[in-house]
Design a protein around this motif. Structure first.
Motif, PDB file in Angstrom:
ATOM      1  N   SER A 135       0.847  -1.192   0.000  1.00 50.96           N
ATOM      2  CA  SER A 135       0.000   0.000   0.000  1.00 50.96           C
ATOM      3  C   SER A 135       0.883   1.243   0.000  1.00 50.96           C
ATOM      4  O   SER A 135       1.677   1.445   0.919  1.00 50.96           O
ATOM      5  N   LYS A 170      -0.369  -3.358  -4.347  1.00 48.31           N
ATOM      6  CA  LYS A 170      -1.800  -3.606  -4.531  1.00 48.31           C
ATOM      7  C   LYS A 170      -2.657  -2.343  -4.405  1.00 48.31           C
ATOM      8  O   LYS A 170      -3.720  -2.252  -5.011  1.00 48.31           O
ATOM      9  N   ASN A 171      -2.213  -1.408  -3.588  1.00 43.50           N
ATOM     10  CA  ASN A 171      -3.052  -0.264  -3.227  1.00 43.50           C
ATOM     11  C   ASN A 171      -2.257   1.025  -3.409  1.00 43.50           C
ATOM     12  O   ASN A 171      -1.215   1.191  -2.779  1.00 43.50           O
ATOM     13  N   THR A 215      -2.500   5.413  -3.633  1.00 37.31           N
ATOM     14  CA  THR A 215      -3.226   6.671  -3.513  1.00 37.31           C
ATOM     15  C   THR A 215      -2.320   7.799  -3.982  1.00 37.31           C
ATOM     16  O   THR A 215      -1.196   7.935  -3.495  1.00 37.31           O
ATOM     17  N   THR A 225      -5.020  -3.564  -7.127  1.00 35.79           N
ATOM     18  CA  THR A 225      -6.452  -3.805  -6.958  1.00 35.79           C
ATOM     19  C   THR A 225      -7.203  -2.578  -6.449  1.00 35.79           C
ATOM     20  O   THR A 225      -8.428  -2.531  -6.539  1.00 35.79           O
ATOM     21  N   ARG A 226      -6.478  -1.582  -5.930  1.00 35.24           N
ATOM     22  CA  ARG A 226      -7.155  -0.377  -5.430  1.00 35.24           C
ATOM     23  C   ARG A 226      -6.377   0.862  -5.861  1.00 35.24           C
ATOM     24  O   ARG A 226      -5.165   0.948  -5.649  1.00 35.24           O
ATOM     25  N   LYS A 244      -6.705   5.200  -5.815  1.00 32.29           N
ATOM     26  CA  LYS A 244      -7.397   6.416  -5.407  1.00 32.29           C
ATOM     27  C   LYS A 244      -6.593   7.611  -5.894  1.00 32.29           C
ATOM     28  O   LYS A 244      -5.394   7.698  -5.659  1.00 32.29           O
ATOM     29  N   LEU A 275      -8.294  -4.380 -11.287  1.00 28.04           N
ATOM     30  CA  LEU A 275      -8.717  -3.344 -10.350  1.00 28.04           C
ATOM     31  C   LEU A 275     -10.058  -3.720  -9.717  1.00 28.04           C
ATOM     32  O   LEU A 275     -11.016  -4.068 -10.405  1.00 28.04           O
ATOM     33  N   GLN A 276     -10.107  -3.638  -8.383  1.00 30.00           N
ATOM     34  CA  GLN A 276     -11.338  -3.937  -7.654  1.00 30.00           C
ATOM     35  C   GLN A 276     -11.983  -2.686  -7.069  1.00 30.00           C
ATOM     36  O   GLN A 276     -13.187  -2.669  -6.812  1.00 30.00           O
ATOM     37  N   GLU A 277     -11.185  -1.641  -6.855  1.00 29.75           N
ATOM     38  CA  GLU A 277     -11.708  -0.422  -6.243  1.00 29.75           C
ATOM     39  C   GLU A 277     -11.075   0.789  -6.914  1.00 29.75           C
ATOM     40  O   GLU A 277      -9.857   0.900  -6.993  1.00 29.75           O
ATOM     41  N   LEU A 278     -11.923   1.709  -7.407  1.00 31.79           N
ATOM     42  CA  LEU A 278     -11.458   2.930  -8.060  1.00 31.79           C
ATOM     43  C   LEU A 278     -12.155   4.118  -7.406  1.00 31.79           C
ATOM     44  O   LEU A 278     -13.384   4.200  -7.381  1.00 31.79           O
ATOM     45  N   ASP A 338     -13.226   8.180   2.521  1.00 29.93           N
ATOM     46  CA  ASP A 338     -13.540   7.542   1.252  1.00 29.93           C
ATOM     47  C   ASP A 338     -15.054   7.434   1.082  1.00 29.93           C
ATOM     48  O   ASP A 338     -15.548   7.337  -0.018  1.00 29.93           O
TER      49      ASP A 338
END
Length: 470
Positions: A191, A215-216, A218, A248-249, A251, A268-271, A470
């Motif tokens: 992350s 994976k993550n 921002t 996968t995430r 932001k 990608l699982q979360e946008l 979020d």
């Protein structure tokens, strides 16, 4: 005599109390074993709190100061930094070794709040010695907030830092910092949060490229000059493209970066896209036809793309979505949500009085819906609650109401509770009021809520609205 639960069982139980500090503090008083287990959890992220109270902050810093080696204590003393003699007593536990989550900026703030209002020149020395002991005692740090670092900290130079940072999985940093010291040892970051300044260092590019399983991500806009903006984009997009399969995430907060680069992240699982001005979403047309087969969460925290583009995106990807957050009202968009997003579980979408019929359509179409978020300010609350109560899907269990400027009248809320009891007699409702810090829920409304809490019809909690959420 009752048998004591094994330590590993107690540890698993206490892990569930990680966010319940009051209960964990109570566990400290039961016996030595309970104390040993609870204190490890309490100190896991003790330096991420932001309490301004000097007495509380000093109680947190004192055990770490007591862990300082004699040479550090002598150095502080020689520089005129004195502490109470009780601070020097050996602590009951090696508290420093329990820390797993560190924010350098928060530690600096704690030092300032505790005892250095008039000793700013020595603040960096105390911070240096505290970080030194933390690096030497923490066997494996999990999360490090390196952003807004108050001094030119070179953690890798401290004894034990290599072992401490080797398994780091979460890092927050600024694009202007130099990360050449972290690149050779930190390869397991999953992350990453980057706040962009007036330039982007090559060290950051190297650090990103050397990760094994990112994976993550921002990306936060702070300030980037027009001169450096293009090169900054290239550095970030080229580095992140290496993780097209693992990311996968994602932001993005106000960062002017071509959205087309998102298309490579097929898993990608979360946008989450947060733009206060719609010019940052102008090139969403590059994404509207891209299929993300694993996308579960889609959030637009402020502005949304052009509605026709977003509808096309939902036509392709809406069926897989569990959660959708849009911050603007558009009738055609609401109808598209009902048509293309039938498997939603969580929904935040704007309504206005003339568009409340679309709420009923969404509720009838999205039969898996469990939670809905509404702003009180823009709608006829009574009518909204009537439509919600009469069309509630069978899995629905949570209503989040945003009180920012206005509130729901108690009579309107009671009528909703009565309708809920009629239509959902065997299911309790979780009611969450999210309010601005300056607005209090009126007394009559609270009395009504407490009445239905006692009847076990609802569960209730209040949250303070945070624009960064979020």
């Amino acid at each position: 005599m009752p048998r004591q639960l094994p330590a590993d069982c107690l540890s698993e139980i206490f892990d569930y109390l990680e966010n319940d500090k009051i209960t964990l503090y109570s566990c400290l008083l039961v016996n030595r074993l309970w104390c040993e287990i609870a204190v490890r959890i309490l100190w896991k992220d003790v330096f991420c709190s932001s309490t301004p109270c000097p007495r509380v902050v000093l109680s947190l810093l004192s055990p770490i100061i007591a862990c300082l080696p004699n040479e550090s204590k002598d150095l502080l003393y020689k520089n005129g930094i004195f502490f109470k003699t009780s601070t020097w007593k050996p602590p009951l536990f090696n508290y420093a070794s329990y820390c797993k989550i560190l924010s350098i900026n928060k530690i600096d703030q704690m030092i300032q709040n505790a005892f250095l209002q008039n000793l700013n020149s020595d603040k960096e020395l105390i911070l240096q010695e505290i970080l030194k002991v933390l690096m030497s005692q923490i066997s494996s740090l999990k999360s490090l907030d390196y952003s807004k670092c108050p001094m030119n900290v070179k953690l890798i130079n401290f004894p034990g830092a290599k072992d401490c940072l080797m398994n780091l999985t979460e890092l927050s940093c600024c694009s202007t910092d130099k990360y050449s010291e972290l690149s050779p040892i930190c390869h397991n970051i999953q992350s990453l949060t980057v706040e962009f300044g007036d330039f982007i260092s090559n060290g950051l590019k190297d650090l990103i490229s050397l990760q094994h399983n990112l994976k993550n991500v921002t990306l936060i806009y702070s300030y980037i000059s027009l001169l450096n903006r293009t090169s900054g984009m290239e550095i970030i997009t080229s580095s992140l493209s290496n993780f097209s399969l693992t990311l996968t995430r994602l932001k993005i907060i106000e960062y002017c970066i071509p959205l087309s680069f998102i298309s490579c992240f097929i898993n990608l699982q979360e946008l989450i896209l947060s733009y206060e001005y719609d010019d940052g979403l102008n090139d969403f047309d590059q994404l509207q036809y891209i299929k993300f087969p694993r996308l579960k969460v889609l959030k637009f925290l402020y502005m949304i793309p052009k509605v026709d583009m977003l509808i096309k995106f939902l036509e392709i990807n809406g069926k897989n979505l569990d959660e959708l957050y849009t911050g603007e009202y558009d009738r055609s968009l609401n109808l598209a949500i009902a048509e293309f997003c039938s498997n939603l579980k969580i929904l935040f979408v704007m309504f206005i009085n003339v568009g409340l019929d679309t709420l009923g359509i969404i509720l009838k179409s999205c039969q898996y819906l469990e939670s809905i978020n509404i702003w009180c300010n823009y709608i006829d609350k009574k009518r909204f609650l009537e439509v919600l109560a009469k069309n509630t899907p069978k899995n629905f269990s949570e209503l989040k109401i945003y009180y920012i400027f206005d509130q729901i009248h108690p009579d309107e809320l009671e009528e909703f509770f009565i309708n809920w009891k009629i239509h959902m007699p065997r299911r309790s409702l979780s009611l969450v009021i999210i309010k601005s810090i300056c607005l209090e829920v009126n007394v009559e409304t609270m009395k009504l809520i407490e009445k239905y809490v006692e009847m076990k019809l609802i569960k209730f909690r209040i949250k303070i609205y945070d624009e960064k959420e979020d």
